[in-house]
Design an enzyme around this catalytic site. Structure first.
Site, PDB file in Angstrom:
ATOM      1  N   CYS A 117      37.381-125.010 -90.669  1.00  0.00           N
ATOM      2  CA  CYS A 117      38.765-124.859 -90.201  1.00  0.00           C
ATOM      3  C   CYS A 117      38.911-125.769 -88.997  1.00  0.00           C
ATOM      4  O   CYS A 117      38.155-125.648 -88.027  1.00  0.00           O
ATOM      5  CB  CYS A 117      39.048-123.415 -89.820  1.00  0.00           C
ATOM      6  SG  CYS A 117      40.629-123.187 -88.959  1.00  0.00           S
ATOM      7  N   CYS A 122      43.537-130.701 -91.786  1.00  0.00           N
ATOM      8  CA  CYS A 122      43.558-129.254 -92.007  1.00  0.00           C
ATOM      9  C   CYS A 122      42.807-129.059 -93.309  1.00  0.00           C
ATOM     10  O   CYS A 122      43.078-129.761 -94.291  1.00  0.00           O
ATOM     11  CB  CYS A 122      44.981-128.723 -92.122  1.00  0.00           C
ATOM     12  SG  CYS A 122      45.041-127.034 -92.765  1.00  0.00           S
TER      13      CYS A 122
END
Lengths: 231, 231
Positions: free
Chosen positions: B70, B183
């Site tokens: 992440c 992302c």
């Protein structure tokens, strides 16, 4: 890749609209576990100690339910369950439920599986209890299936896909109502066959994923983890 | 899916010819970690305690190196590293190495990222140290990128892929030499764009996977696990 395939099937089948509604997973992917097929044929180390070690790592990390993404490893399911404090799902029970979901409750089921899985009857015994008869490739065909499986483990995809598709079609031609992709490497490479063949394939990995979702939802969560023993 | 994508990239990039040559992975995928973007904007719970809990579970299970799939979570990288007894890879350092591998050592890099990742400059600071300038979509474009990211988390794929491809092309048109899919949901849905666009995309997830392989090979293994405290 079989573990990755299982995780993806858990995620895609979970009715979630944000991160937080997905099911927490602790995954112990330890490819150094001795080869299950070799062990079944008396040609390799016993994988049970390594699997028990993996099970202990998962329990220590706080899991509430265990899935094993290897069909041949289910030969040791009872031994693992005896050592576990949490339930261990069985991929063949999940497959029987998936067949029932397709409205199939008897008849001939083809098995594309590793030779170890066939040798110890991981599917045959439980399927027979539910009224299914298993049909497998002949010896020459089974040797090709096994070669395809080991090609997947070596990161090959196109050649094993062609081999496995041919044998799936041959089992259908022999009268199988469904063909179980009973080695978790197989659905990884047969994901893109035609829709006609796809509907004749039973995916035990997906069945196991659905069983895991049923076991973990609602209120999916990890147990509190044990305190870390060392700094 | 970001975690699954990372694992797949580790496996596919590992030079292995059998199960036993692949890298053992313990994965703690806990989607209940509070939303990192919301926390960065002061609109949600602090995710650090949950991330520290996950880190402790991994250390207890015997890992020797940690990767975080992440980007926004890297805002807490220093705090996590301070609490860890093993190295935690940094996705931006891995991305800088990947750019060098493409022969790119300066210039403008586009960022398709979550708004939290942009807000705290996860990429901008480290990229600037290496001579890169970051270019991001304008406010309206960024709102669309963010909406696409949340669609992926809700298991949508086609609509977010179209949105993200459009913004990647816009960043290239603004003069970016590469566009970082900063992302980890983004490479999941941009995997099938044309080869022309693909070569202009930097995949930090793949960069992190390659860094993990470099850190773990040769001699990939888990530490012995701690004894289980309870029977």
């Amino acid at each position: 890749m079989a573990t990755v395939d299982f995780m993806e099937k858990v995620i895609r089948n979970t009715p979630a609209v944000c991160d937080q509604e997905h099911i927490p997973m602790i995954v112990c992917s330890v490819p150094q576990v001795p080869d299950r097929t070799a062990a079944i044929f008396g040609q390799g180390a016993d994988p049970l100690p390594a699997m028990l070690d993996g099970l202990a790592r998962l329990e220590r990390a706080g899991v509430t339910c265990v899935a094993i993404t290897c069909n041949a490893a289910h030969h040791w399911h009872a031994a693992l369950q005896a050592a576990a404090s949490v339930p261990i799902l069985h991929i063949v029970d999940a497959s029987v439920e998936a067949l029932a979901g397709k409205g199939i409750r008897s008849g001939a089921i083809g098995l594309l599986a590793g030779s170890g899985t066939l040798q110890v009857g991981v599917y045959e015994k439980r399927f027979a209890q539910h009224g299914f008869v298993c049909i497998t490739p002949d010896a020459a065909g089974q040797a090709e299936v096994m070669r395809a499986i080991y090609l997947v483990k070596a990161n090959e995809f196109d050649e094993p896909a062609a081999i496995l598709q041919r044998h799936a079609e041959a089992l259908v031609a022999k009268g199988c109502r469904q063909v179980a992709m009973a080695c978790t490497e197989i659905p990884v490479v047969l994901a893109r066959v035609s829709a006609d063949l796809q509907q004749l394939l039973l995916d035990p990995t997906e069945a196991l994923a659905l069983a895991a979702i049923r076991a973990c939802l609602p209120a999916a969560s990890l147990r509190p983890s044990e305190p870390l023993a060392t700094a």
